[in-house]
Design a protein around this motif. Structure first.
Motif, PDB file in Angstrom:
ATOM      1  N   ASP A 332      39.502  38.649  39.426  1.00 57.76           N
ATOM      2  CA  ASP A 332      40.418  38.845  40.553  1.00 57.76           C
ATOM      3  C   ASP A 332      40.857  37.521  41.170  1.00 57.76           C
ATOM      4  O   ASP A 332      41.342  37.484  42.287  1.00 57.76           O
ATOM      5  CB  ASP A 332      39.778  39.722  41.628  1.00 57.76           C
ATOM      6  N   ARG A 333      40.669  36.418  40.437  1.00 62.77           N
ATOM      7  CA  ARG A 333      41.078  35.103  40.921  1.00 62.77           C
ATOM      8  C   ARG A 333      42.140  34.509  40.008  1.00 62.77           C
ATOM      9  O   ARG A 333      42.198  34.804  38.813  1.00 62.77           O
ATOM     10  CB  ARG A 333      39.893  34.129  40.967  1.00 62.77           C
ATOM     11  N   THR A 334      42.970  33.663  40.565  1.00 64.49           N
ATOM     12  CA  THR A 334      43.924  32.908  39.768  1.00 64.49           C
ATOM     13  C   THR A 334      44.013  31.501  40.346  1.00 64.49           C
ATOM     14  O   THR A 334      44.213  31.324  41.541  1.00 64.49           O
ATOM     15  CB  THR A 334      45.314  33.573  39.744  1.00 64.49           C
ATOM     16  N   TRP A 335      43.805  30.510  39.471  1.00 62.48           N
ATOM     17  CA  TRP A 335      43.781  29.108  39.878  1.00 62.48           C
ATOM     18  C   TRP A 335      44.735  28.295  39.014  1.00 62.48           C
ATOM     19  O   TRP A 335      44.767  28.449  37.786  1.00 62.48           O
ATOM     20  CB  TRP A 335      42.370  28.526  39.757  1.00 62.48           C
ATOM     21  N   ILE A 374      43.004  41.216  46.221  1.00 65.44           N
ATOM     22  CA  ILE A 374      42.188  42.324  46.704  1.00 65.44           C
ATOM     23  C   ILE A 374      43.070  43.298  47.469  1.00 65.44           C
ATOM     24  O   ILE A 374      43.882  42.897  48.307  1.00 65.44           O
ATOM     25  CB  ILE A 374      41.036  41.807  47.601  1.00 65.44           C
ATOM     26  N   ASP A 375      42.943  44.571  47.139  1.00 62.62           N
ATOM     27  CA  ASP A 375      43.682  45.635  47.830  1.00 62.62           C
ATOM     28  C   ASP A 375      45.175  45.360  47.920  1.00 62.62           C
ATOM     29  O   ASP A 375      45.798  45.545  48.964  1.00 62.62           O
ATOM     30  CB  ASP A 375      43.113  45.847  49.232  1.00 62.62           C
ATOM     31  N   GLY A 376      45.765  44.912  46.813  1.00 59.38           N
ATOM     32  CA  GLY A 376      47.208  44.737  46.769  1.00 59.38           C
ATOM     33  C   GLY A 376      47.716  43.492  47.464  1.00 59.38           C
ATOM     34  O   GLY A 376      48.926  43.344  47.678  1.00 59.38           O
ATOM     35  N   GLN A 377      46.825  42.586  47.813  1.00 58.16           N
ATOM     36  CA  GLN A 377      47.236  41.352  48.485  1.00 58.16           C
ATOM     37  C   GLN A 377      46.540  40.165  47.836  1.00 58.16           C
ATOM     38  O   GLN A 377      45.383  40.252  47.427  1.00 58.16           O
ATOM     39  CB  GLN A 377      46.882  41.398  49.967  1.00 58.16           C
ATOM     40  N   VAL A 378      47.252  39.034  47.734  1.00 57.51           N
ATOM     41  CA  VAL A 378      46.619  37.808  47.274  1.00 57.51           C
ATOM     42  C   VAL A 378      46.336  36.939  48.498  1.00 57.51           C
ATOM     43  O   VAL A 378      47.217  36.666  49.306  1.00 57.51           O
ATOM     44  CB  VAL A 378      47.488  37.042  46.247  1.00 57.51           C
ATOM     45  N   GLN A 379      45.092  36.555  48.639  1.00 54.30           N
ATOM     46  CA  GLN A 379      44.680  35.659  49.712  1.00 54.30           C
ATOM     47  C   GLN A 379      44.582  34.253  49.132  1.00 54.30           C
ATOM     48  O   GLN A 379      43.785  34.006  48.229  1.00 54.30           O
ATOM     49  CB  GLN A 379      43.344  36.099  50.301  1.00 54.30           C
ATOM     50  N   ILE A 380      45.409  33.352  49.605  1.00 58.06           N
ATOM     51  CA  ILE A 380      45.381  31.978  49.125  1.00 58.06           C
ATOM     52  C   ILE A 380      44.103  31.321  49.640  1.00 58.06           C
ATOM     53  O   ILE A 380      43.907  31.166  50.845  1.00 58.06           O
ATOM     54  CB  ILE A 380      46.615  31.187  49.586  1.00 58.06           C
ATOM     55  N   LEU A 381      43.223  30.954  48.719  1.00 59.97           N
ATOM     56  CA  LEU A 381      41.931  30.390  49.082  1.00 59.97           C
ATOM     57  C   LEU A 381      42.016  28.889  49.327  1.00 59.97           C
ATOM     58  O   LEU A 381      41.399  28.366  50.257  1.00 59.97           O
ATOM     59  CB  LEU A 381      40.915  30.670  47.966  1.00 59.97           C
ATOM     60  N   SER A 415      48.639  36.311  51.869  1.00 57.57           N
ATOM     61  CA  SER A 415      48.116  35.876  53.175  1.00 57.57           C
ATOM     62  C   SER A 415      47.331  34.586  53.016  1.00 57.57           C
ATOM     63  O   SER A 415      46.867  34.255  51.917  1.00 57.57           O
ATOM     64  CB  SER A 415      47.226  36.958  53.793  1.00 57.57           C
ATOM     65  N   LEU A 416      47.197  33.863  54.105  1.00 53.63           N
ATOM     66  CA  LEU A 416      46.419  32.631  54.104  1.00 53.63           C
ATOM     67  C   LEU A 416      46.110  32.230  55.538  1.00 53.63           C
ATOM     68  O   LEU A 416      46.653  32.795  56.493  1.00 53.63           O
ATOM     69  CB  LEU A 416      47.169  31.512  53.376  1.00 53.63           C
ATOM     70  N   GLU A 417      45.205  31.261  55.684  1.00 51.57           N
ATOM     71  CA  GLU A 417      44.916  30.676  56.983  1.00 51.57           C
ATOM     72  C   GLU A 417      45.332  29.218  56.961  1.00 51.57           C
ATOM     73  O   GLU A 417      45.176  28.527  55.954  1.00 51.57           O
ATOM     74  CB  GLU A 417      43.413  30.759  57.314  1.00 51.57           C
ATOM     75  N   VAL A 418      45.862  28.734  58.065  1.00 45.81           N
ATOM     76  CA  VAL A 418      46.278  27.345  58.193  1.00 45.81           C
ATOM     77  C   VAL A 418      45.856  26.843  59.569  1.00 45.81           C
ATOM     78  O   VAL A 418      45.838  27.613  60.549  1.00 45.81           O
ATOM     79  CB  VAL A 418      47.803  27.208  57.994  1.00 45.81           C
TER      80      VAL A 418
END
Length: 860
Positions: A332-335, A374-381, A415-418
């Motif tokens: 479930d990851r892509t880098w 996860i759950d239809g969303q990609v969270q930019i790590l 989604s992501l946090e900044v």
């Protein structure tokens, strides 16, 4: 908009063709059922879909012009089935100027169950092959269907266990009901998880499609009357997984084997477990951009480099190498990573901010990004760029690639946090269509607040990645080289090339002098998505090609599954650009499908998954615009390509067809009258070039790079075999030559000697050319043809062209060669064939299908 507007809906995600026709009631946001039909179609969707659609509309008394919306099941399901429905829908909607709305094929099944009176907990289990299923749970009540989770793919046993565990945990009170075509294989396996619904409720239906569309309308997720919002170019299938090649690549890169930083693969030195092979030395990464930067999936061997850069750009929130390496094997990851060459234009900048990154052969890591789906969303790590390499679009490219992978894995949002004070980063993410949805107080290790940002995946990938080229018209920077316009317009991440016709065709004609018929042709037989328009005089009014080379280069050759996916993404934008360029040349404000007289398409030979997209799209567009459909043999197209550079070219002639998939000599006795004099019994010439380039680590495609290296070498340095040169017939064999070159390379490496790449390439090229010329001379003497001509991608090879010039001068035979821009796959050559076949009345029906193989000698 017609006074009474209708929606046409269909789905071919499994073994059933489902079609629905509904009347659109704008006041109630309702889709009122008019007709519906379901037909079993085992491997026959492409031959039966439009036939059934056309019959349904006739029986209902609805004209095609009354269709305001086309609704299509996006999957998940059979990849080929989903693609047939999607391509057909795109072609029909684009030609109609109608909205194209996609709905989940699993939701359609759930709505069919709801309409049949099912209430309570429901799981739809669709077959995903490979002992896997697409499981989605729903809650059904009198108000409708409520989806409880995003699309995903898991092993059937895993899905069963999850459902059984949920029931046994006591977390749910009512019993689970199950449906979906996966039960045809796994009914016994899923029986302990709940009650199986009757088999007639397992597949999508026309009624279910209309209900799913109505639900999307009422919830604001769609507006079937808004064609601008639902541009056909924007809709893509639901895959839930990467292609097999990409999945295998991720598995390989996640292993911490010694890697060469320049290639991203294992070094060529022999390993304990096996001897070196051509795959060990191939440059499998993408081609560098104008800054000398290449992008490829991150591998474990570069975890230390990422950690070093993390410490520079992330401060106390930096990950160590172990954390980075732990991420890579997760499904479930892509880098992705960006690498810069020290030999590139920005080499001087490598000294700044790169001390922590290891380098080899002048290559250094300059950026990385990763995401979790996860759950239809990609969270930019993570996303980081070397400070010395910023302002070159690296971050945008990396996040776009992560988002593109995430889309294939089922994500629809990002989604992501900044950091709250980082206004520049927030502005960058806003430019990608993201917006702030809140804050996380004291989120970072230094207790600084984080702004949470979210947005649709389409914006993050880039509108050009899924759409047309209309907005980029003002941005076109034109450079002319051998009659080619290079345009920065991107479609599905592919740069469009707009080929100028020869000088006699450049002058735009006033609309009043338009020469009929006007034919638009589509080519999708391999890794080029192309469209062209020809007028009644044979003038090419537009010839647009979107190449996929960058997507295939890191695999060392064309990956059929990736090619098919990219055709789906690009075909609407390519056709839009084709129509717009032709309109400009004709002095018209706009050119539409209804202005055409016919639609041509390559139906064979080629990669069947790629051909299916072009054929289904062309059929959909021809049906919607009520225009004749013309099928074209791809190989005949390469013969007609000679007319692009020499309009007076005509049979009789001998033709040498040399490409990645074909090597043959053909006696062209007349247009449409061909006799194959001899063909390869194994590899094609282009295939041999690719394999030799791969063995040398020169990248893909092999032809241009081998030729470039060979120009610096000695063609007599190595005596490679000339297979079948004296066989007495006109057959070819390239496999032995390829093997001899690879063996020579491996032996030289094993002996510790440095390879003389230019000499190897020149000697290989000379061996190929000697045989081609010898056989061509035989063909000309046997047939007495006054003309010799070429076709195919290898026809652009300068050594081969020069050798044929020498031969034809000696034999006093006219030599005709297509322009360099017309040697590779293009739609201009297909349009020229289609024009002749249109005049002959050789039309194809709605039951037409793609064919991987076709006999050039057989009339079609």
């Amino acid at each position: 908009m017609p006074e009474t507007a209708y929606a046409l809906a269909f789905d071919t995600a499994n073994e059933v063709i489902s079609i629905g026709l509904g009347r659109l009631n704008a006041a109630a946001c309702a889709v009122e059922p008019v007709a519906a039909v379901e037909v079993a179609a085992h491997r026959a969707s492409n031959t039966q879909l439009l036939v059934r659609v056309d019959a349904l509309l006739r029986e209902a008394g609805v004209e095609r012009g009354q269709l305001a919306c086309v609704c299509v099941g996006r999957g998940p399901g059979s990849f080929t089935g989903v693609r047939i429905a999607m391509a057909t829908a795109k072609g029909a909607a684009q030609a109609l100027g109608a909205a194209l709305v996609g709905v989940s094929s699993l939701d359609v099944v759930a709505w069919h169950a709801w309409a049949s009176g099912v209430r309570g907990r429901l799981a739809v289990v669709a077959d995903a092959m490979r002992k896997e299923v697409y499981p989605v749970r729903y809650a059904l009540d009198d108000a409708g269907v409520h989806r409880l989770e995003a699309d995903r793919v898991v092993k059937a046993q895993v899905a069963t266990q999850e459902l059984v565990d949920e029931a046994s945990s006591g977390a749910v009170a009512d019993a689970l009901q199950l449906t979906g075509d996966g039960l045809a294989k796994y009914a016994e396996l899923f029986a302990p998880a709940g009650a199986l619904l009757p088999e007639e409720l397992w597949a999508p239906t026309g009624r279910g499609l209309l209900l799913a569309l109505q639900d999307a309308w009422r919830t604001g997720a769609a507006d079937p009357l808004d064609a601008q919002r639902h541009n056909p170019a924007f809709l893509l299938p639901v895959y839930t997984r990467l292609s097999d090649a990409e999945e295998n690549e991720r598995i390989r890169l996640a292993k911490n084997d010694p890697k060469n930083l320049a290639t991203g693969v294992q070094d060529a030195a022999p390993r304990r477990d096996q001897r070196a092979t051509m795959h060990d030395t191939a440059v499998l990464n993408a081609r560098p951009d104008e800054h000398g930067i290449t992008y490829k999936p991150l591998d474990a061997a570069h975890a230390e480099d990422v950690a070093a850069m993390e410490s520079q750009v992330m401060g106390s929130d930096a990950w160590n190498a172990a954390l980075v390496a732990d991420e890579l094997p997760r499904a479930d990851r892509t880098w992705w990573a960006a690498y810069a060459s020290g030999e590139g234009p920005d080499a001087g900048l490598l000294a700044v901010g790169s001390e922590g990154a290891s380098s080899a052969r002048g290559t250094v890591l300059v950026g990385y990004a990763g995401g979790m789906v996860i759950d239809g969303q990609v969270q930019i790590l993570k996303i980081g760029t070397d400070p010395a390499w910023r302002r070159r679009g690296i971050a945008r490219q990396l996040i776009s690639r992560v988002a593109s992978d995430a889309r294939d894995l089922g994500a629809t949002t990002c989604s992501l946090e900044v950091r709250a004070p980082n206004a520049g980063a927030q502005a960058f993410y806003e430019s990608l269509g993201m917006h702030s949805i809140g804050k996380r107080p004291h989120y970072y290790s230094d207790r600084e607040d984080a702004v949470i940002m979210e947005g649709p995946l389409q914006g993050v990938i880039g509108s050009s990645a899924v759409g047309g080229a209309a907005d980029a018209k003002a941005l076109r920077a034109v450079t002319e080289d051998a009659g080619i316009q290079e345009s920065p317009v991107d479609v599905a991440g592919m740069t469009l090339r707009v080929d100028e016709a020869h000088d006699a065709q450049k002058a735009a004609q006033p609309a009043a002098q338009l020469e009929r018929p006007l034919i638009l042709a589509i080519e999708s037989s391999c890794d080029e998505t192309a469209a062209a328009i020809v007028d009644g005089k044979g003038n090419l009014l537009s010839d647009v090609v979107a190449s996929q080379i960058d997507f295939h280069s890191r695999f060392g050759g064309v990956v059929p599954e990736i090619a098919s996916r990219k055709h789906i993404e690009a075909i609407c934008g390519v056709c839009d650009e084709c129509l717009d360029v032709a309109a400009q040349r004709l002095g018209m404000e706009r050119l539409t499908w209804s202005d055409l007289d016919g639609v041509g398409v390559t139906y064979a030979p080629g990669l069947v998954g790629a051909l299916v997209v072009g054929v289904a799209f062309a059929k959909g567009a021809a049906w919607a615009a009520d225009k004749p459909l013309v099928g074209v043999n791809h190989l005949e197209g390469h013969m007609y390509a000679n007319k692009i550079g020499a309009p007076d070219f005509a049979p009789p002639a001998v033709v040498s067809l040399v490409s990645g998939g074909n090597t043959m000599l053909v006696h062209m006795r007349g247009w449409g009258d061909y006799r194959v004099l001899g063909a390869t019994i194994d590899d094609a010439v282009g295939e041999a070039f690719d394999k030799v380039a791969k063995a040398l680590g020169l990248g893909y495609p092999g032809g241009p790079v081998v030729s470039a290296q060979g120009a610096k070498g000695n063609p007599k340095a190595i005596e490679f075999p000339r297979a079948m040169m004296h066989s007495g017939d006109m057959r070819f064999s390239l496999s032995g030559l390829k093997t001899a070159v690879v063996t020579y390379i491996n032996n030289e490496r094993a002996a510790g000697r440095e390879l003389n790449v230019p000499d190897i390439c020149a000697s290989f090229e000379a061996a190929v050319v000697d045989v081609q010329v010898k056989k061509a001379e035989m063909a000309l003497r046997e047939t007495g043809a006054p003309t010799f001509c070429l076709g195919g991608g290898v026809a652009a090879n300068p050594v081969l062209r020069a050798a044929y010039e020498k031969l034809c001068k000696k034999m006093q035979v006219r030599l005709v060669m297509p322009p360099l821009s017309a040697c590779g796959d293009n739609a201009g050559m297909i349009a020229l064939v289609a024009l002749d076949r249109f005049r002959q009345g050789k039309f194809y029906g709605l039951e037409t299908d793609a064919q991987a193989h076709a006999d050039l000698e057989q009339e079609y």
